[in-house]
Design a protein around this motif. Structure first.
Motif, PDB file in Angstrom:
ATOM      1  N   LYS A   1       1.592 -30.852 -15.048  1.00 23.38           N
ATOM      2  CA  LYS A   1       1.866 -32.291 -14.955  1.00 23.38           C
ATOM      3  C   LYS A   1       3.140 -32.545 -14.144  1.00 23.38           C
ATOM      4  O   LYS A   1       3.199 -33.469 -13.330  1.00 23.38           O
ATOM      5  CB  LYS A   1       2.001 -32.869 -16.369  1.00 23.38           C
ATOM      6  CG  LYS A   1       1.933 -34.384 -16.407  1.00 23.38           C
ATOM      7  CD  LYS A   1       1.889 -34.895 -17.830  1.00 23.38           C
ATOM      8  CE  LYS A   1       1.825 -36.412 -17.841  1.00 23.38           C
ATOM      9  NZ  LYS A   1       1.866 -36.960 -19.201  1.00 23.38           N
ATOM     10  N   ASN A   2       4.133 -31.712 -14.350  1.00 19.27           N
ATOM     11  CA  ASN A   2       5.401 -31.850 -13.632  1.00 19.27           C
ATOM     12  C   ASN A   2       5.197 -31.684 -12.120  1.00 19.27           C
ATOM     13  O   ASN A   2       5.731 -32.461 -11.318  1.00 19.27           O
ATOM     14  CB  ASN A   2       6.405 -30.816 -14.154  1.00 19.27           C
ATOM     15  CG  ASN A   2       7.772 -30.954 -13.498  1.00 19.27           C
ATOM     16  OD1 ASN A   2       8.306 -32.052 -13.366  1.00 19.27           O
ATOM     17  ND2 ASN A   2       8.332 -29.839 -13.061  1.00 19.27           N
TER      18      ASN A   2
ATOM     19  N   LYS B   1       2.273 -28.779 -19.291  1.00 15.60           N
ATOM     20  CA  LYS B   1       3.512 -29.494 -18.949  1.00 15.60           C
ATOM     21  C   LYS B   1       3.945 -29.166 -17.521  1.00 15.60           C
ATOM     22  O   LYS B   1       4.342 -30.046 -16.764  1.00 15.60           O
ATOM     23  CB  LYS B   1       4.639 -29.094 -19.921  1.00 15.60           C
ATOM     24  CG  LYS B   1       4.720 -29.964 -21.168  1.00 15.60           C
ATOM     25  CD  LYS B   1       5.990 -29.640 -21.914  1.00 15.60           C
ATOM     26  CE  LYS B   1       5.973 -30.289 -23.300  1.00 15.60           C
ATOM     27  NZ  LYS B   1       6.975 -29.690 -24.184  1.00 15.60           N
ATOM     28  N   GLU B   2       3.877 -27.886 -17.185  1.00 15.38           N
ATOM     29  CA  GLU B   2       4.261 -27.466 -15.828  1.00 15.38           C
ATOM     30  C   GLU B   2       3.325 -28.088 -14.793  1.00 15.38           C
ATOM     31  O   GLU B   2       3.757 -28.560 -13.744  1.00 15.38           O
ATOM     32  CB  GLU B   2       4.214 -25.938 -15.712  1.00 15.38           C
ATOM     33  CG  GLU B   2       5.341 -25.242 -16.447  1.00 15.38           C
ATOM     34  CD  GLU B   2       5.335 -23.735 -16.237  1.00 15.38           C
ATOM     35  OE1 GLU B   2       4.365 -23.207 -15.631  1.00 15.38           O
ATOM     36  OE2 GLU B   2       6.287 -23.077 -16.673  1.00 15.38           O
TER      37      GLU B   2
ATOM     38  N   VAL C   1      11.446 -27.009  -8.219  1.00 15.73           N
ATOM     39  CA  VAL C   1      10.271 -27.312  -9.054  1.00 15.73           C
ATOM     40  C   VAL C   1       9.650 -25.952  -9.401  1.00 15.73           C
ATOM     41  O   VAL C   1       9.044 -25.298  -8.560  1.00 15.73           O
ATOM     42  CB  VAL C   1       9.241 -28.203  -8.322  1.00 15.73           C
ATOM     43  CG1 VAL C   1       8.076 -28.536  -9.246  1.00 15.73           C
ATOM     44  CG2 VAL C   1       9.895 -29.475  -7.796  1.00 15.73           C
TER      45      VAL C   1
ATOM     46  N   ASN D   1       3.380 -34.725 -10.775  1.00 13.46           N
ATOM     47  CA  ASN D   1       4.287 -35.878 -10.720  1.00 13.46           C
ATOM     48  C   ASN D   1       5.210 -35.820  -9.497  1.00 13.46           C
ATOM     49  O   ASN D   1       5.433 -36.832  -8.833  1.00 13.46           O
ATOM     50  CB  ASN D   1       5.130 -35.958 -12.001  1.00 13.46           C
ATOM     51  CG  ASN D   1       4.314 -36.434 -13.189  1.00 13.46           C
ATOM     52  OD1 ASN D   1       3.207 -36.957 -13.021  1.00 13.46           O
ATOM     53  ND2 ASN D   1       4.820 -36.237 -14.397  1.00 13.46           N
ATOM     54  N   HIS D   2       5.733 -34.622  -9.222  1.00 15.10           N
ATOM     55  CA  HIS D   2       6.613 -34.469  -8.052  1.00 15.10           C
ATOM     56  C   HIS D   2       5.857 -34.769  -6.760  1.00 15.10           C
ATOM     57  O   HIS D   2       6.375 -35.442  -5.866  1.00 15.10           O
ATOM     58  CB  HIS D   2       7.196 -33.053  -7.997  1.00 15.10           C
ATOM     59  CG  HIS D   2       8.426 -32.891  -8.847  1.00 15.10           C
ATOM     60  ND1 HIS D   2       9.640 -33.425  -8.493  1.00 15.10           N
ATOM     61  CD2 HIS D   2       8.619 -32.257 -10.030  1.00 15.10           C
ATOM     62  CE1 HIS D   2      10.542 -33.126  -9.427  1.00 15.10           C
ATOM     63  NE2 HIS D   2       9.948 -32.415 -10.372  1.00 15.10           N
TER      64      HIS D   2
END
Length: 311
Positions: free
Chosen positions: A219-220, A216-217, A176, A223-224
């Motif tokens: 949010k990623n 975006k990063e 990630v 999410n993880h």
């Protein structure tokens, strides 16, 4: 697989001071003008000893190794950057940005752990990357979710993306990747280590989401964390400056969970944040003012977690 361990390796300093070689991209280091080098080292030793005593008082198995006078290693107090220990018996050795930090890697420490009954199966050595000017500074750069096999990494001059991916392939983690920044004299600059702005516990994550400028990063990453049922506890950049991201969860007596942090980190937290953290873990704090100011690292950086099994 376990996320937390009861055994910690710590290196007692002999010539601790502000390391001029790391200060070029560690913006948390400060010069303490009014203290002699000997005084700085003595204060660091006092903070170190008090910290070890507190950890042992809650049942943490602390393996203390003394730094050696053989080399000039002002940052030896932060062993988590050059070595990592894994449950399958593998050990990672990492390439370091500062030349004088490369001298911290010591084979005798591995021998001592083996003498204490810990099983070492394989040494995975990434240090040759230093020849190409490529770095990945251990669990400073890598935040490992050992149970869910995910590795979080904030890219910086000390955390190379290609080498991070190679680590993930070798140790079987899902990568990630993101960039975390801090404001330095009005400019956004990469935070030198992931573990300054983020901490992963068994059931929670402390993270400075504001430092991840790319939406975006950000949010990623969220999410993880949520996918793995971690409660996300957001901290501010001001709290990061007080090392509130530089925490580590460990096991004490009867596998009781403790979240370890410096006194400065604890004092920077809000009542609400402390209440949320205490639902997951007891909190233990210790004063590390000199080490934080000169070293630009804090409680988590001082602990190399030992996940090796014993004979």
């Amino acid at each position: 697989m376990q996320q937390t361990t009861n055994t910690i390796l710590m290196i007692r300093p002999i010539n601790f001071r502000m390391n001029e070689q790391t200060a070029v991209n560690n913006y948390y280091q400060k010069v303490i003008d009014n203290l002699l080098p000997e005084t700085v080292n003595t204060k660091a030793q006092q903070e170190f000893d008090a910290y070890v005593e507190k950890l042992r008082s809650i049942g943490v198995n602390v393996v203390v190794v003394n730094d050696t006078k053989e080399f000039d290693t002002p940052d030896s107090i932060f062993p988590n950057n050059w070595i990592s220990f894994h449950e399958n018996g593998n050990v990672g050795l990492y390439p370091m940005f500062a030349e004088n930090r490369r001298l911290e890697r010591r084979e005798d420490i591995l021998i001592q752990l083996e003498e204490e009954g810990f099983l070492i199966n394989l040494i995975v050595d990434y240090t040759s990357a230093e020849d190409e000017g490529v770095f990945l500074e251990g669990t400073g750069s890598l935040l490992l979710d050992r149970v869910n096999r995910k590795a979080y990494c904030a890219l910086s001059p000390r955390a190379d993306e290609d080498l991070f991916i190679e680590f993930c392939e070798d140790f079987e983690y899902t990568p990630v990747v993101f960039t975390a920044n801090q404001t330095v004299n009005g400019d956004r600059m990469a935070i030198y280590h992931t573990n300054v702005m983020m901490c992963l516990g068994e059931t929670f994550a402390v993270i400075c989401l504001d430092s991840i400028d790319d939406k975006k990063e950000r949010k990623n990453v969220i999410n993880h964390l949520k996918e793995n049922h971690k409660e996300v506890i957001d901290i501010t950049e001001a709290q990061v400056n007080n090392f509130a991201g530089n925490m580590l969860q460990v096991k004490g007596i009867n596998d009781e969970l403790y979240l370890i942090m410096s006194q400065a980190a604890y004092d920077s937290l809000t009542t609400s944040q402390i209440e949320r953290l205490e639902k997951h873990s007891k909190i233990l704090s210790s004063s590390l003012d000199t080490i934080e100011a000169c070293g630009g690292g804090s409680a988590r950086c001082m602990m190399a977690e030992v996940f090796l099994t014993k004979n």
